[in-house]
Write a protein that holds these residues in place. Structure first.
Motif, PDB file in Angstrom:
ATOM      1  N   VAL A 227     -24.006 -54.613  88.538  1.00  0.00           N
ATOM      2  CA  VAL A 227     -25.305 -54.378  87.648  1.00  0.00           C
ATOM      3  C   VAL A 227     -25.534 -52.762  87.348  1.00  0.00           C
ATOM      4  N   THR A 228     -25.174 -51.935  88.388  1.00  0.00           N
ATOM      5  CA  THR A 228     -25.556 -50.596  88.104  1.00  0.00           C
ATOM      6  C   THR A 228     -24.825 -49.969  86.950  1.00  0.00           C
ATOM      7  N   VAL A 229     -23.552 -50.783  86.943  1.00  0.00           N
ATOM      8  CA  VAL A 229     -22.467 -49.951  85.848  1.00  0.00           C
ATOM      9  C   VAL A 229     -23.356 -50.128  84.339  1.00  0.00           C
ATOM     10  N   PHE A 230     -24.038 -51.227  84.166  1.00  0.00           N
ATOM     11  CA  PHE A 230     -24.751 -51.141  82.684  1.00  0.00           C
ATOM     12  C   PHE A 230     -26.006 -50.351  82.892  1.00  0.00           C
ATOM     13  N   ILE A 231     -26.606 -50.253  83.977  1.00  0.00           N
ATOM     14  CA  ILE A 231     -27.717 -49.130  83.779  1.00  0.00           C
ATOM     15  C   ILE A 231     -27.392 -47.902  83.875  1.00  0.00           C
ATOM     16  N   ASN A 232     -26.347 -47.677  84.370  1.00  0.00           N
ATOM     17  CA  ASN A 232     -25.901 -46.206  84.424  1.00  0.00           C
ATOM     18  C   ASN A 232     -25.598 -45.954  82.846  1.00  0.00           C
TER      19      ASN A 232
ATOM     20  N   GLY B 193     -36.530 -44.772  76.836  1.00  0.00           N
ATOM     21  CA  GLY B 193     -36.361 -45.514  77.929  1.00  0.00           C
ATOM     22  C   GLY B 193     -36.790 -46.753  78.037  1.00  0.00           C
ATOM     23  N   VAL B 194     -38.106 -47.020  77.195  1.00  0.00           N
ATOM     24  CA  VAL B 194     -38.730 -48.150  77.032  1.00  0.00           C
ATOM     25  C   VAL B 194     -37.748 -49.127  76.118  1.00  0.00           C
ATOM     26  N   PHE B 195     -37.221 -48.599  75.070  1.00  0.00           N
ATOM     27  CA  PHE B 195     -36.319 -49.317  74.120  1.00  0.00           C
ATOM     28  C   PHE B 195     -35.376 -49.868  74.690  1.00  0.00           C
ATOM     29  N   LEU B 196     -34.661 -48.996  75.656  1.00  0.00           N
ATOM     30  CA  LEU B 196     -33.270 -49.341  76.281  1.00  0.00           C
ATOM     31  C   LEU B 196     -33.659 -50.493  77.258  1.00  0.00           C
ATOM     32  N   TYR B 197     -34.971 -50.489  77.990  1.00  0.00           N
ATOM     33  CA  TYR B 197     -35.334 -51.475  79.050  1.00  0.00           C
ATOM     34  C   TYR B 197     -35.401 -52.769  78.363  1.00  0.00           C
TER      35      TYR B 197
ATOM     36  N   MET C 215     -31.916 -54.256  77.921  1.00  0.00           N
ATOM     37  CA  MET C 215     -31.092 -54.915  79.037  1.00  0.00           C
ATOM     38  C   MET C 215     -32.073 -55.975  79.580  1.00  0.00           C
ATOM     39  N   PHE C 216     -33.307 -56.179  79.519  1.00  0.00           N
ATOM     40  CA  PHE C 216     -33.785 -57.402  79.619  1.00  0.00           C
ATOM     41  C   PHE C 216     -33.331 -58.640  78.733  1.00  0.00           C
ATOM     42  N   PHE C 217     -32.933 -58.452  77.486  1.00  0.00           N
ATOM     43  CA  PHE C 217     -32.335 -59.314  76.672  1.00  0.00           C
ATOM     44  C   PHE C 217     -31.052 -59.888  76.971  1.00  0.00           C
ATOM     45  N   LEU C 218     -30.207 -58.584  77.456  1.00  0.00           N
ATOM     46  CA  LEU C 218     -28.742 -58.829  77.620  1.00  0.00           C
ATOM     47  C   LEU C 218     -28.397 -59.239  79.122  1.00  0.00           C
ATOM     48  N   ALA C 219     -29.447 -59.301  79.876  1.00  0.00           N
ATOM     49  CA  ALA C 219     -29.130 -59.619  81.420  1.00  0.00           C
ATOM     50  C   ALA C 219     -28.495 -61.074  81.524  1.00  0.00           C
ATOM     51  N   PRO C 220     -29.188 -62.173  80.889  1.00  0.00           N
ATOM     52  CA  PRO C 220     -28.376 -63.530  81.028  1.00  0.00           C
ATOM     53  C   PRO C 220     -26.876 -63.430  80.424  1.00  0.00           C
ATOM     54  N   TYR C 221     -26.395 -62.731  79.618  1.00  0.00           N
ATOM     55  CA  TYR C 221     -25.128 -62.550  79.060  1.00  0.00           C
ATOM     56  C   TYR C 221     -24.399 -62.001  79.911  1.00  0.00           C
ATOM     57  N   ILE C 222     -24.851 -60.686  80.737  1.00  0.00           N
ATOM     58  CA  ILE C 222     -24.003 -59.914  81.514  1.00  0.00           C
ATOM     59  C   ILE C 222     -23.722 -60.884  82.574  1.00  0.00           C
ATOM     60  N   SER C 223     -24.542 -61.770  83.103  1.00  0.00           N
ATOM     61  CA  SER C 223     -24.574 -62.503  84.270  1.00  0.00           C
ATOM     62  C   SER C 223     -23.622 -63.713  84.004  1.00  0.00           C
ATOM     63  N   ALA C 224     -23.366 -64.234  82.821  1.00  0.00           N
ATOM     64  CA  ALA C 224     -22.692 -65.112  82.484  1.00  0.00           C
ATOM     65  C   ALA C 224     -20.969 -64.575  82.483  1.00  0.00           C
ATOM     66  N   PHE C 225     -20.938 -63.256  82.010  1.00  0.00           N
ATOM     67  CA  PHE C 225     -19.729 -62.679  81.946  1.00  0.00           C
ATOM     68  C   PHE C 225     -19.226 -62.744  83.195  1.00  0.00           C
ATOM     69  N   TYR C 226     -19.670 -62.470  84.366  1.00  0.00           N
ATOM     70  CA  TYR C 226     -19.348 -62.059  85.746  1.00  0.00           C
ATOM     71  C   TYR C 226     -19.377 -63.704  86.441  1.00  0.00           C
TER      72      TYR C 226
ATOM     73  N   VAL D  94     -35.097 -56.313  86.912  1.00  0.00           N
ATOM     74  CA  VAL D  94     -35.920 -55.484  87.697  1.00  0.00           C
ATOM     75  C   VAL D  94     -35.248 -54.124  87.973  1.00  0.00           C
ATOM     76  N   LEU D  95     -34.007 -54.189  88.049  1.00  0.00           N
ATOM     77  CA  LEU D  95     -33.273 -52.841  88.335  1.00  0.00           C
ATOM     78  C   LEU D  95     -33.476 -51.745  86.836  1.00  0.00           C
ATOM     79  N   ALA D  96     -33.498 -52.713  85.809  1.00  0.00           N
ATOM     80  CA  ALA D  96     -33.685 -51.645  84.703  1.00  0.00           C
ATOM     81  C   ALA D  96     -34.701 -51.139  84.408  1.00  0.00           C
ATOM     82  N   LEU D  97     -35.823 -51.380  85.294  1.00  0.00           N
ATOM     83  CA  LEU D  97     -37.122 -50.416  85.245  1.00  0.00           C
ATOM     84  C   LEU D  97     -36.636 -48.890  85.486  1.00  0.00           C
ATOM     85  N   SER D  98     -35.434 -48.606  86.159  1.00  0.00           N
ATOM     86  CA  SER D  98     -35.272 -47.147  86.463  1.00  0.00           C
ATOM     87  C   SER D  98     -35.023 -46.508  85.011  1.00  0.00           C
ATOM     88  N   LEU D  99     -34.889 -47.198  83.918  1.00  0.00           N
ATOM     89  CA  LEU D  99     -34.503 -46.495  82.474  1.00  0.00           C
ATOM     90  C   LEU D  99     -35.861 -45.843  82.154  1.00  0.00           C
TER      91      LEU D  99
END
Length: 486
Positions: free
Chosen positions: A51-56, A92-96, A99-110, A121-126
């Motif tokens: 998860v942190t990879v995409f946040i970074n 930061g708000v735009f990128l959050y 990430m909110f929209f892409l979350a299911p697709y990232i989960s499906a990839f792995y 939740v972790l994307a709030l760091s943006l």
């Protein structure tokens, strides 16, 4: 002459507070990590790393480029800082949202459906990063690094309490999420309270264009660097599973505890210091060489010594379930040993305003690294790590090449600057390994190896009258004298 003395004093004080900040914070985080590693499984660590990879990667757009542009710009004013602040928050708000929209697709990839809420939740760091980006640039430009110390340390302590508490409560992977968010939220809050700067109600498109013309190259460079550095995590997670990612990240963590402190210190302090003397090329060369000599004098023995004691250290601190991390630890000791050389050369290039060269170097290095990765991937994870080590060595010469012309700093001078510490560290590592062969492990054997290594290195440096040791001793004496005068 007085200006030079003031610059040196500012740099030394900045290095002290920045290093103290990183050392204390990383020490707290390492202690928390050791506790959590015993409470959680490698697979849970691996999933949060994915998860942190995409946040970074998203954080690069918020934190990189424009903050450095404010530091480098000679006549940066309040309007420039306010403009970048509002831009960073909106970004930061735009990128959050992305990430909110892409979350299911990232989960499906792995193939880990449980990652979707974790990512969101972790994307709030943006958003938090967008708030404190300019505050950090302001502190760095004015070299008030003492403020970083307090904000980072308080954030680390609070995150330690919440993270361990959540793990003991049985929250699993969410303990790591809570720890990371608490750290950044508290750090942002403390920095906002202690830094005197506040944004004005103004935004200048013209100012943003000027900053963008310099910052976009650094942003692209940082983006390439972040994607490349996290690409191994992505590949390992996809091809070898989350548990292997956990071993990989935990192996990186031990040498990173040392190198991140020193490298971040050099980067944050040397850049504004070098930028202030950007028109004095001979002085820039002298400062760059000094940074390389001093940092390698400290880093080389630390990395080589850590590589020697990798297995007994992991067994002692993390237990046998984490033993596969030892090989990754040793590889990253070699890779990280060269980081201060990279940083000092690249900061000199940025300080003279040649962010275009910086970007070209990143493209070249990442292209080379990607070719090595594609070649070694079919051979397995061991071959991948060997290729990464080889690429780190190549990067030393690529990063140093432009400064032959910009500063007149030749390869021969560079090799001469780092050779004494390198060869003395090799001797120290060999003796430490021999001493360790007489012990079955445990804390007593580890302590004997550490003490032996330190004595061999420091004694050798004193006998050989190594310049870096003499310089450090002289600097300490000068600081004491100035303190007594006051």
């Amino acid at each position: 002459m007085r200006q030079i003395d003031n610059t040196k004093e500012q740099v030394i004080q900045g290095l002290f507070w920045r290093y103290m900040e990183r050392t204390v914070a990383q020490g707290i985080q390492m202690a928390v990590s050791l506790v959590l590693a015993r409470l959680l499984m490698p697979g849970e660590y691996g999933m949060i790393s994915l998860v942190t990879v995409f946040i970074n990667i998203a954080l690069v757009f918020v934190q990189s480029g424009f903050g450095n542009a404010l530091i480098q710009k000679k006549n940066a004013d309040h309007r420039d800082f306010s403009t970048v602040f509002y831009f960073s928050v909106l970004l930061g708000v735009f990128l959050y949202g992305i990430m909110f929209f892409l979350a299911p697709y990232i989960s499906a990839f792995y193939h880990y459906e449980t990652l979707t809420p974790v990512i969101r939740v972790l994307a709030l760091s943006l958003i938090l990063a967008g708030i404190n980006n300019v505050q950090q640039a302001y502190v760095s430009r004015t070299m008030q690094f003492k403020k970083f110390f307090f904000s980072t340390v308080i954030g680390s302590v609070m995150s330690a309490v919440t993270g361990i508490g959540a793990a003991l409560a049985g929250l699993g992977i969410w303990a790591l999420v809570i720890q990371q968010l608490t750290n950044q939220a508290v750090d942002t809050l403390i920095l906002w309270i202690t830094v005197g700067w506040r944004p004005a109600k103004e935004f200048s498109v013209g100012s943003m264009k000027q900053i963008y013309s310099y910052g976009w190259k650094l942003l692209c460079s940082s983006l390439l660097d972040t994607i490349y550095n996290n690409f191994y995590t992505l590949i390992i997670g996809k091809c070898f599973g989350s548990a292997k990612v956990g071993y990989y990240d935990k192996g990186k963590q031990f040498p990173a505890l040392i190198i991140v402190n020193i490298n971040a210190t050099i980067q944050s302090v040397m850049f504004p210091a070098l930028s202030s003397r950007q028109s004095e090329r001979q002085k820039l060369k002298s400062m760059t060489r000094r940074a390389i000599k001093t940092s390698t004098f400290v880093i080389f023995p630390c990395m080589m010594g850590l590589a020697v004691v990798a297995k007994p250290l992991i067994l002692l601190l993390l237990t046998e379930k984490w033993l596969p991390a030892a090989g990754f630890l040793q590889c990253y000791c070699l890779i990280y040993a060269f980081w201060p050389i990279h940083t000092a050369n690249l900061q000199a290039i940025n300080a003279v305003g040649r962010s275009d060269i910086y970007l070209k170097l990143e493209l070249l290095k990442k292209g080379t690294g990607l070719l090595i990765l594609l070649f070694t991937l079919p051979m397995g994870i061991e071959a991948m790590m060997a290729g990464s080590c080889m690429n780190a060595v190549i990067g030393v010469f690529l990063n140093a090449a432009p400064n032959r012309k910009l500063l007149g700093y030749s390869f021969r001078e560079l090799l001469g600057d780092v050779a004494p510490a390198f060869f003395l560290s090799l001797v120290m590592a060999g003796i430490t390994w021999l001493v360790g062969s007489f012990f079955a492990g445990g804390i007593s054997g580890l302590l004997v190896q550490v003490v032996t290594g330190a004595l061999v290195y420091l004694t050798g440096a004193a006998v050989l009258h190594m310049e870096s040791l003499e310089y450090m001793k002289q600097t300490v004496r000068q600081l004491r004298e100035k303190k007594n005068e006051r």
